[in-house]
Enzyme design. Structure first.
Site, PDB file in Angstrom:
ATOM      1  N   TYR A 187      -3.304   5.208   8.633  1.00 25.77           N
ATOM      2  CA  TYR A 187      -2.728   3.877   8.398  1.00 25.77           C
ATOM      3  C   TYR A 187      -1.582   3.721   9.386  1.00 25.77           C
ATOM      4  O   TYR A 187      -0.406   3.845   9.038  1.00 25.77           O
ATOM      5  CB  TYR A 187      -2.247   3.778   6.949  1.00 25.77           C
ATOM      6  N   TYR A 239       0.850  -1.189   0.000  1.00 22.83           N
ATOM      7  CA  TYR A 239       0.000   0.000   0.000  1.00 22.83           C
ATOM      8  C   TYR A 239       0.883   1.236   0.000  1.00 22.83           C
ATOM      9  O   TYR A 239       1.945   1.254   0.633  1.00 22.83           O
ATOM     10  CB  TYR A 239      -0.925  -0.026   1.226  1.00 22.83           C
TER      11      TYR A 239
HETATM   12  P1  NAI Z   1      -8.466  -9.562   3.700  1.00 22.07           P
HETATM   13  O1  NAI Z   1      -9.110  -9.437   5.031  1.00 22.07           O
HETATM   14  O2  NAI Z   1      -9.257 -10.203   2.614  1.00 22.07           O
HETATM   15  O3  NAI Z   1      -7.084 -10.330   3.777  1.00 22.07           O
HETATM   16  C1  NAI Z   1      -6.228 -10.352   4.871  1.00 22.07           C
HETATM   17  C2  NAI Z   1      -6.080 -11.809   5.258  1.00 22.07           C
HETATM   18  O4  NAI Z   1      -4.978 -11.975   6.134  1.00 22.07           O
HETATM   19  C3  NAI Z   1      -7.303 -12.359   5.995  1.00 22.07           C
HETATM   20  O5  NAI Z   1      -7.784 -13.490   5.288  1.00 22.07           O
HETATM   21  C4  NAI Z   1      -6.744 -12.764   7.354  1.00 22.07           C
HETATM   22  O6  NAI Z   1      -7.382 -13.904   7.865  1.00 22.07           O
HETATM   23  C5  NAI Z   1      -5.293 -13.043   6.986  1.00 22.07           C
HETATM   24  N1  NAI Z   1      -4.353 -13.049   8.106  1.00 22.07           N
HETATM   25  C6  NAI Z   1      -4.180 -12.116   9.077  1.00 22.07           C
HETATM   26  N2  NAI Z   1      -3.207 -12.494   9.923  1.00 22.07           N
HETATM   27  C7  NAI Z   1      -2.729 -13.681   9.471  1.00 22.07           C
HETATM   28  C8  NAI Z   1      -1.726 -14.593   9.914  1.00 22.07           C
HETATM   29  N3  NAI Z   1      -0.997 -14.354  11.016  1.00 22.07           N
HETATM   30  N4  NAI Z   1      -1.507 -15.730   9.207  1.00 22.07           N
HETATM   31  C9  NAI Z   1      -2.236 -15.999   8.102  1.00 22.07           C
HETATM   32  N5  NAI Z   1      -3.200 -15.181   7.625  1.00 22.07           N
HETATM   33  C10 NAI Z   1      -3.452 -14.036   8.314  1.00 22.07           C
HETATM   34  O7  NAI Z   1      -8.049  -8.071   3.316  1.00 22.07           O
HETATM   35  P2  NAI Z   1      -7.266  -7.448   2.061  1.00 22.07           P
HETATM   36  O8  NAI Z   1      -7.466  -5.977   2.219  1.00 22.07           O
HETATM   37  O9  NAI Z   1      -7.660  -8.089   0.794  1.00 22.07           O
HETATM   38  O10 NAI Z   1      -5.748  -7.746   2.382  1.00 22.07           O
HETATM   39  C11 NAI Z   1      -4.880  -8.498   1.549  1.00 22.07           C
HETATM   40  C12 NAI Z   1      -3.590  -7.726   1.330  1.00 22.07           C
HETATM   41  O11 NAI Z   1      -3.875  -6.566   0.538  1.00 22.07           O
HETATM   42  C13 NAI Z   1      -2.923  -7.224   2.606  1.00 22.07           C
HETATM   43  O12 NAI Z   1      -1.524  -7.351   2.484  1.00 22.07           O
HETATM   44  C14 NAI Z   1      -3.307  -5.750   2.608  1.00 22.07           C
HETATM   45  O13 NAI Z   1      -2.414  -4.958   3.358  1.00 22.07           O
HETATM   46  C15 NAI Z   1      -3.226  -5.464   1.123  1.00 22.07           C
HETATM   47  N6  NAI Z   1      -3.839  -4.205   0.676  1.00 22.07           N
HETATM   48  C16 NAI Z   1      -5.165  -3.955   0.919  1.00 22.07           C
HETATM   49  C17 NAI Z   1      -5.734  -2.762   0.517  1.00 22.07           C
HETATM   50  C18 NAI Z   1      -7.189  -2.481   0.764  1.00 22.07           C
HETATM   51  O14 NAI Z   1      -7.630  -1.335   0.600  1.00 22.07           O
HETATM   52  N7  NAI Z   1      -7.988  -3.465   1.133  1.00 22.07           N
HETATM   53  C19 NAI Z   1      -4.951  -1.727  -0.200  1.00 22.07           C
HETATM   54  C20 NAI Z   1      -3.575  -2.117  -0.453  1.00 22.07           C
HETATM   55  C21 NAI Z   1      -3.055  -3.310  -0.012  1.00 22.07           C
END
Ligand code: NAI
Length: 286
Positions: free
Chosen positions: A182, A172
């Site tokens: 953030y 991000y």
């Molecule tokens: P999401 O909630 O779908 O995905 C995050 C996942 O990480 C969840 O499934 C959660 O269960 C898992 N997780 C957390 N701690 C964990 C651990 N210790 N071991 C294994 N799994 C774990 O949310 P999102 O937003 O799709 O996130 C995916 C990636 O995208 C992340 O790296 C996030 O920082 C990145 N991102 C998201 C943005 C947004 O606006 N949603 C923008 C830019 C990047």
């Protein structure tokens, strides 16, 4: 032979991990996912009950198949690292072999090799606190779950990755520009992830001919993003200020990930690729 992908960080159908799985499946890849242990039961049950069937539909009308779901907690590398209270926690006690090392061993036992590794996970317990108010533990937890987790996944999966393979993580823009809100060291964690993308591209490229890239994604209303609390504001800001005035869909990030992990991107490694409607290129709001 079709490619095989392991996608860490899928626990529902709202996030980037799910969309990446779909784009890779649409391109013919076999899909394995790693799901955070505490979220595993709900995810498996919802999938079994058909709750995600609508969002499983691929462009050709078929449904995405997930060949196997592995429990995973990417903040623990091996069983010796797991503290007693986690080991005996009832959300964890029902699953086995969920440290990073064990997950890689299980995938090796089941399938031998993979071609694509996706890291789509992050966690920052103090994300809603400004950096100045973040504790040492909160900061280190953010880096452990969001940055070192990728180093660890790559370290343990690289030996079973076929040469020519590719890895993707999600970052991000808060790593390089100030995004108030953030917090908790998450901006620091993303900066580490991006720097590591370069160093690991060198090491994994030389050692195994594997590529390492990260996608700097625009705002998406995922479960994790809703927990931060300012996602609607970021989506509105992007709509107003980005060169492309449309809401970013998770599929657009999924498609970029499919490209980056395909032979079409065979000379791209160590890159931060922006998939954000161009917002990163703006110097001021309009
Ligand atoms: P999401 O909630 O779908 O995905 C995050 C996942 O990480 C969840 O499934 C959660 O269960 C898992 N997780 C957390 N701690 C964990 C651990 N210790 N071991 C294994 N799994 C774990 O949310 P999102 O937003 O799709 O996130 C995916 C990636 O995208 C992340 O790296 C996030 O920082 C990145 N991102 C998201 C943005 C947004 O606006 N949603 C923008 C830019 C990047």
């Amino acid at each position: 032979r079709g490619k095989r992908a392991f996608i860490a960080g899928v626990a529902d159908d709202n996030g980037y991990g799910w969309a990446i799985a779909k784009s890779l499946a649409a391109a013919g890849a076999e899909i394995l996912v790693g799901t955070w242990v505490p979220a595993l039961n709900i995810f498996e049950n919802s999938l079994r009950r058909g709750k995600f069937d609508e969002s499983r539909v691929l462009p050709d009308g078929s449904l995405m198949e997930i060949t196997k779901i592995y429990p995973l907690d990417a903040v623990y590398d091996c069983p010796e690292d797991v503290p007693e209270d986690v080991k005996t926690n009832k959300r964890y006690a029902g699953s086995a072999n969920w440290t990073v090392k064990e997950a890689a061993e299980s995938v090796k036992q089941d399938f031998g090799t993979i071609d694509i590794l996706v890291h789509s996970l992050a966690n920052g317990p103090e994300v809603s606190k400004p950096l100045l108010e973040t504790s040492r533990n909160g900061y280190l937890a953010a880096v452990s779950a969001s940055s070192y987790s990728f180093v660890s996944l790559l370290k343990h999966f690289l030996p079973i990755m076929n040469p020519g393979g590719a890895t993707i993580s999600l970052t991000y823009i808060a790593s390089e520009k100030i995004i108030p809100g953030y917090g908790g060291g998450m901006s620091s964690a993303k900066a580490a992830l991006e720097s590591d993308t370069q160093v690991l591209a060198f090491e994994a490229g030389r050692k195994h001919n594997v590529r390492v890239n990260t996608i700097s994604a625009g705002p998406l209303r995922s479960r994790a993003a809703k927990a931060i609390g300012f996602i609607d504001m970021m989506i509105d800001y992007s709509l107003e200020n980005a060169p492309l005035q449309k809401e970013l869909t998770a599929d657009e990030v999924g498609n970029a990930a499919a490209f980056l992990s395909s032979p079409l991107a065979s000379a791209i490694t160590g890159a931060v690729v922006y998939v954000d409607n161009g917002l990163n290129a703006m110097g001021v709001g309009v």
